[in-house]
Design an enzyme around this catalytic site. Structure first.
Site, PDB file in Angstrom:
ATOM      1  CD  GLU A   1      -1.923   2.250   1.036  1.00 57.22           C
ATOM      2  OE1 GLU A   1      -2.752   2.952   0.454  1.00 57.22           O
ATOM      3  OE2 GLU A   1      -0.908   2.718   1.556  1.00 57.22           O
TER       4      GLU A   1
ATOM      5  CB  SER B   1       4.093   1.220   7.842  1.00 54.18           C
ATOM      6  OG  SER B   1       3.409   0.015   7.579  1.00 54.18           O
TER       7      SER B   1
ATOM      8  CG  HIS C   1      -5.292   5.002  11.251  1.00 51.91           C
ATOM      9  ND1 HIS C   1      -4.089   5.122  11.916  1.00 51.91           N
ATOM     10  CD2 HIS C   1      -5.011   4.352  10.096  1.00 51.91           C
ATOM     11  CE1 HIS C   1      -3.125   4.578  11.181  1.00 51.91           C
ATOM     12  NE2 HIS C   1      -3.664   4.100  10.074  1.00 51.91           N
TER      13      HIS C   1
ATOM     14  NE  ARG D   1      -0.003  -3.266   6.476  1.00 52.93           N
ATOM     15  CZ  ARG D   1      -1.310  -3.573   6.562  1.00 52.93           C
ATOM     16  NH1 ARG D   1      -1.995  -3.315   7.658  1.00 52.93           N
ATOM     17  NH2 ARG D   1      -1.933  -4.132   5.547  1.00 52.93           N
TER      18      ARG D   1
ATOM     19  CB  CYS E   1      -0.257   3.535   7.553  1.00 48.81           C
ATOM     20  SG  CYS E   1      -1.913   3.032   7.826  1.00 48.81           S
TER      21      CYS E   1
ATOM     22  CB  CYS F   1      -4.779  -0.610   8.616  1.00 51.81           C
ATOM     23  SG  CYS F   1      -3.937   0.931   8.394  1.00 51.81           S
TER      24      CYS F   1
ATOM     25  CB  CYS G   1      -4.624   3.524   5.850  1.00 51.67           C
ATOM     26  SG  CYS G   1      -4.030   2.030   5.063  1.00 51.67           S
TER      27      CYS G   1
ATOM     28  CB  CYS H   1       0.561   0.286   5.165  1.00 54.21           C
ATOM     29  SG  CYS H   1      -0.704   1.476   4.725  1.00 54.21           S
TER      30      CYS H   1
HETATM   31 NI1  NFE Z   1      -2.281   1.380   6.283  1.00 58.00          NI
HETATM   32 FE1  NFE Z   1      -1.602   0.358   9.185  1.00 58.00          FE
HETATM   33  C1  NFE Z   1      -1.672  -1.267   9.931  1.00 58.00           C
HETATM   34  C2  NFE Z   1      -1.693   1.183  10.705  1.00 58.00           C
HETATM   35  S1  NFE Z   1       0.465   0.887   8.915  1.00 58.00           S
HETATM   36  S2  NFE Z   1      -1.943  -0.384   7.123  1.00 58.00           S
HETATM   37  O1  NFE Z   1      -1.761  -2.305  10.282  1.00 58.00           O
HETATM   38  O2  NFE Z   1      -1.804   1.706  11.631  1.00 58.00           O
HETATM   39  O3  NFE Z   1       1.460  -0.118   9.448  1.00 58.00           O
END
Ligand code: NFE
Ligand code: MG
Length: 561
Positions: free
Chosen positions: A15, A496, A69, A473, A543, A65, A62, A540
């Site tokens: 991503e 990430s 958030h 992640r 993110c 995921c 994102c 990602c």
């Molecule tokens: Ni956009 Fe995420 C996850 C977050 S980034 S995927 O899992 O927070 O590592």
């Protein structure tokens, strides 16, 4: 031969926009640079907005995921205001978190990384009857018939005959590092296609409960806005919950009978990858799945492991862990931001200052989070290892069984294949937990508890809070400061971001960078091995940087499929 630099830009099957520069010396990587090539500035967009809206806005960090958030953000406000979350709301959030993790990991294994290990074109040489035999020896999944595998092989042959492989056209087919027998390749390709259906079922489950997927709609500060009335046709009722259970049960069966056997078959054929790609062996995981209203009891614990040493494991038992709160800093010494000194997220700044890709200076949009000055790897390995170290029986059972089956030890998890394996084990745990929380939700409702939220008005005055969440992640945190009902500062320290981080002010490489050092490269023009290790983290970048290359420039020297 003199060292040469290979640039992979963009890295695909991730991503976001990631560039990797690897120095290859004597057939292996000697140095690496991870560069996030996009910036969106969502942290800045939040300033001046109401804190109770942040969860909906940060969720747009994102599209992968999707829920995470929202969860971390709402928790940051709840932490700032010391708001308890009713049990029904914890259970509903837990189901969403767990089911989202399953959906995310299924997509990662099949659609983002499997083709680093599975040779799509070699699958054409497979005997469908033999493939069915192997598949049936691995599990009693009803979809593993010779007819099914023949149909997939024919479909694939038709595809190859046209000479137009579409999204598969620039894959490294026939690469010397591809080692699976044709039948296992066919098996995996067939399941690659099936996995689309099952990730959809998981998404449906999320949408049933969260109103929509991607991006759930049902959070409020202090709980959820999901109306459940077991006998009301207009709300989430018993019929809908039965549908939800059916979807989640089907998904669990796919994980147990398809994903895990496939993962073990691939791991068994590539055992050497348990010795490659360790990189940073400091790990961080935060507790997840709160099971009480105050958030003091969790299904899976958190903790810190330093330099692969499980003896020196330090548990994290709450989301108010003082050490974690005090010692998290982000360095921008090598990132395209103003500033030199590492900053605590509550005092964090996001002042973009683009130079160019300058490997010795500034070369990425990703900040470099550090815990007590050191880089940390986050993700399924971290969560599995800390839970193992803490003696979590569910995790121990799962890890011990698979270790015996593969003939590996805990040390093998510090690797590229270790990350794939840990993610698979985590997926099963998530799929099981989602169903368990559904039972507990129904039991709690049946016992008469009808509370979904502690309605919370945001008061005047100044507050700060942090919301932690163990995302697919890895460890995620949102740090908020608000005053008189407006956000003053908002910093997201994302999994990430930890893993894709550049070097810090002390020159310490981030986990992606460190993990690539020592990776063997059979053909410099086709750096498949680099992709294996990087994909094992499931990058990602949206993110990580929550933040477009202002020049819009694309430097494609190697097109990596
Ligand atoms: Ni956009 Fe995420 C996850 C977050 S980034 S995927 O899992 O927070 O590592
Ligand atoms: Mg950030």
């Amino acid at each position: 031969m003199a060292p040469r630099i290979i640039t992979l830009d963009p890295v695909t099957r991730i991503e976001g926009h990631l560039r990797l520069d690897v120095e290859v010396n004597e057939g292996q990587v000697s140095r690496a640079w991870s560069s996030a090539q996009m910036w969106r500035g969502i942290e800045l967009l939040l300033k001046g907005r109401p804190p109770e809206d942040a969860w909906a806005l940060t969720q747009r960090l994102c599209g992968v995921c999707t829920t995470v958030h929202a969860i971390a953000s709402i928790r940051s406000v709840e932490h700032a205001l010391q708001v308890e979350v009713p049990l029904n709301a914890q259970f509903i959030r837990n189901i969403l978190i767990a089911q989202h993790a399953v959906q995310d990991h299924l997509v990662h294994f099949y659609h983002l990384t499997a083709l680093d290990w599975v040779d799509l074109v070699a699958a054409l040489r497979a005997d469908p009857a033999k493939t069915a035999q192997i598949a049936q020896s691995l599990s009693d999944w009803p979809g593993n018939s010779a007819t099914e595998f023949r149909a997939v092989r024919e479909r694939l042959q038709g595809f190859v005959n046209t000479g137009k492989l579409g999204i598969f056209s620039s894959g490294y087919w026939g690469h010397p590092a591809m080692k699976l027998p044709p039948e296992i390749n066919l098996l995996a390709v067939a399941h690659y296609l099936k996995a689309f259906d099952f990730q959809r079922k998981a998404s449906q489950a999320i949408a049933l409960l969260g109103g929509k997927d991607p991006h759930i709609q049902n959070l409020v500060v202090g709980g959820v806005a999901t109306a459940i009335n077991l006998e009301n046709l207009a709300t989430l009722n018993m019929e809908r919950l039965t549908w939800l259970r059916g979807l989640m049960t089907e998904v669990l069966a796919f994980v147990e009978k398809v994903y895990l056997p496939d993962l073990l078959a691939i791991a068994g054929a590539y055992m050497e990858w348990f010795g490659i790609g360790a990189g940073v062996t400091n790990y961080l995981a935060v507790p997840e799945f709160p099971e009480d209203t105050k958030g003091t009891q969790f299904a899976l614990g958190g903790g810190i492991i330093t330099q692969a040493d499980l003896q020196r494991f330090r548990p994290i038992i709450s989301h108010q862990d003082d050490y974690l709160l005090q010692n998290t800093r982000e360095s921008v010494a090598h990132a395209w931001y103003e500033g030199k000194e590492p900053r605590h997220p509550w005092q964090g700044e996001t002042k973009p200052k683009y130079t160019d890709f300058q490997p010795d200076k500034r070369y990425t949009w990703c900040k470099a989070p550090r815990l007590d000055g050191v880089p940390m790897q986050v993700g399924p390995v971290a969560q599995i290892l800390v839970s193992y170290a803490a003696g979590n029986p569910r995790v121990r059972r799962s890890v011990d069984a698979v270790n015996a089956q593969l003939g590996i030890t805990l040390r093998d998890y510090h690797s590229t294949m270790g990350r794939l394996l840990a993610r698979g084990l985590r997926t099963r745990i998530m799929a099981e937990l989602a169903l368990e929380y559904l039972d507990r939700l129904i039991a709690n409702l049946a016992a008469g508890d009808q509370t979904y939220a502690n309605h919370t008005e945001i008061p005047a005055g100044e507050f700060k809070g942090v919301g932690f969440h163990e995302a697919p992640r890895g460890s995620l945190s949102h740090w908020i400061v608000f005053k008189n009902r407006k956000i003053e500062n908002y910093q997201t320290v994302v999994p990430s971001t930890w893993n894709a981080s550049p070097r810090d002010e002390q020159g310490q490489a981030g986990p992606y960078e460190a993990s690539l050092v020592g990776t063997p490269i059979a053909e410099a023009e086709k750096p498949l091995e680099v992709l294996r290790t990087i994909h094992s983290f499931d990058p990602c970048i949206a993110c990580a940087v929550h933040a477009l290359d202002p020049t819009g420039r694309e430097i494609t020297r190697v097109q990596a499929q």
